[in-house]
Motif scaffolding. Sequence first.
Motif, mmCIF file in Angstrom:
data_model
loop_
_atom_site.group_PDB
_atom_site.id
_atom_site.type_symbol
_atom_site.label_atom_id
_atom_site.label_comp_id
_atom_site.label_asym_id
_atom_site.label_seq_id
_atom_site.Cartn_x
_atom_site.Cartn_y
_atom_site.Cartn_z
ATOM 1 N N LEU A 238 0.827 -1.208 0.000
ATOM 2 C CA LEU A 238 0.000 0.000 0.000
ATOM 3 C C LEU A 238 0.861 1.259 0.000
ATOM 4 O O LEU A 238 0.575 2.229 -0.700
ATOM 5 N N ARG A 239 1.939 1.229 0.752
ATOM 6 C CA ARG A 239 2.852 2.376 0.796
ATOM 7 C C ARG A 239 3.427 2.655 -0.586
ATOM 8 O O ARG A 239 3.452 3.803 -1.048
ATOM 9 N N TYR A 240 3.880 1.603 -1.268
ATOM 10 C CA TYR A 240 4.395 1.763 -2.626
ATOM 11 C C TYR A 240 3.308 2.298 -3.560
ATOM 12 O O TYR A 240 3.552 3.196 -4.378
ATOM 13 N N ALA A 241 2.103 1.719 -3.466
ATOM 14 C CA ALA A 241 1.021 2.082 -4.382
ATOM 15 C C ALA A 241 0.635 3.553 -4.259
ATOM 16 O O ALA A 241 0.483 4.257 -5.268
ATOM 17 N N LEU A 242 0.494 4.022 -3.022
ATOM 18 C CA LEU A 242 0.099 5.418 -2.812
ATOM 19 C C LEU A 242 1.221 6.382 -3.193
ATOM 20 O O LEU A 242 0.961 7.484 -3.691
ATOM 21 N N ALA A 243 2.453 5.980 -2.979
ATOM 22 C CA ALA A 243 3.577 6.869 -3.281
ATOM 23 C C ALA A 243 3.880 6.938 -4.773
ATOM 24 O O ALA A 243 4.238 8.010 -5.285
ATOM 25 N N ASP A 244 3.717 5.807 -5.475
ATOM 26 C CA ASP A 244 4.230 5.725 -6.842
ATOM 27 C C ASP A 244 3.182 5.544 -7.930
ATOM 28 O O ASP A 244 3.499 5.723 -9.110
ATOM 29 N N VAL A 245 1.952 5.151 -7.556
ATOM 30 C CA VAL A 245 1.014 4.727 -8.601
ATOM 31 C C VAL A 245 -0.235 5.600 -8.683
ATOM 32 O O VAL A 245 -0.514 6.202 -9.717
ATOM 33 N N ALA A 246 -1.016 5.680 -7.613
ATOM 34 C CA ALA A 246 -2.293 6.394 -7.681
ATOM 35 C C ALA A 246 -2.721 6.857 -6.287
ATOM 36 O O ALA A 246 -2.307 6.275 -5.283
ATOM 37 N N PRO A 247 -3.581 7.871 -6.217
ATOM 38 C CA PRO A 247 -4.011 8.388 -4.916
ATOM 39 C C PRO A 247 -5.083 7.556 -4.220
ATOM 40 O O PRO A 247 -5.355 7.758 -3.039
ATOM 41 N N ILE A 248 -5.693 6.619 -4.943
ATOM 42 C CA ILE A 248 -6.701 5.733 -4.360
ATOM 43 C C ILE A 248 -6.288 4.299 -4.670
ATOM 44 O O ILE A 248 -5.975 3.978 -5.822
ATOM 45 N N VAL A 249 -6.291 3.451 -3.658
ATOM 46 C CA VAL A 249 -5.932 2.046 -3.831
ATOM 47 C C VAL A 249 -7.138 1.195 -3.476
ATOM 48 O O VAL A 249 -7.806 1.432 -2.458
ATOM 49 N N SER A 250 -7.441 0.207 -4.297
ATOM 50 C CA SER A 250 -8.607 -0.643 -4.072
ATOM 51 C C SER A 250 -8.238 -2.112 -4.175
ATOM 52 O O SER A 250 -7.148 -2.474 -4.645
ATOM 53 N N LEU A 251 -9.156 -2.940 -3.742
ATOM 54 C CA LEU A 251 -9.077 -4.387 -3.936
ATOM 55 C C LEU A 251 -10.472 -4.936 -3.705
ATOM 56 O O LEU A 251 -11.338 -4.257 -3.154
#
Length: 280
Positions: A238-251
């Motif tokens: 989640l840390r990687y996803a929010l920092a590098d990919v997108a402002p909202i993370v889902s599953l």
Amino acid sequence: MTQTTTRVLEPSDLDAALAILESEPVANAFVTSRVQVAGLDPWRLGGEMWGWYADGRLRSLCYSGANLVPICAGPEAVRAFADRARRAGRRCSSIVGPADPTALLWRHLEPSWGPAREVRPQQPLMVTESPSADVVPDPLVRRIRKDETEALMPACVAMFTEEVGVSPLAGDGGLLYQARVAELIGAGRSFARIDDGKVVFKAEIGAATPQACQIQGVWVAPEHRGKGLSETGMAAVLRYALADVAPIVSLYVNDYNTPARKAYRRVGFREVGAFMSVLF
């Protein structure tokens, strides 16, 4: 009286299709990510995009490829998509999407396409914009390098077989699945903790757009389950996803998987809706 029609979209319809897809960035992340990269050309997209029009305006979509995915579809649009799918015959390995339109689509198709191998009617959709401070990310979870693909594959195959119920190596010997695993590694969206050459936790960011991304393939080696690795590992991804990919993370997760739902909530996810999957 409203005039409706359904047709296969063409590259010139891209802007109108993206407007619909981006109106629900979390729910549509999977299809949006593909369209943003490949456009609407069926060969590049890996399937057709069907559009449902009311009074000449594009209102709903349905992706028809390896998955059949209704998008922003009300009852009339779902019925039209079902009619088209029925005429074409089943070419997909699953129907997946927001629970209500997917359930209605399956009700229309089940008499001719059924029975399904498995139906998962309620898969909670979870999102977060910030990690919980209660879980410390596992510092040993990191991006997988291209030269580690072979080490990661057994864990990917085990996860897929456990989750879907069939091996991804069936049929073509796993060529397509291996290509997808390699694609995610190459994109820097595959993460794992490897101890003594063995994967003990892994997950991927499977779909990614500038607005939202989706974590998938979460797996903990059986002998390491119950130790909290799913929480600390997910916190790291989640840390990687929010920092590098997108402002909202889902599953999305199976409703009967109570331990996973509890772990994701501890990491910072909250439930905002539900998906449904029909597996063939």
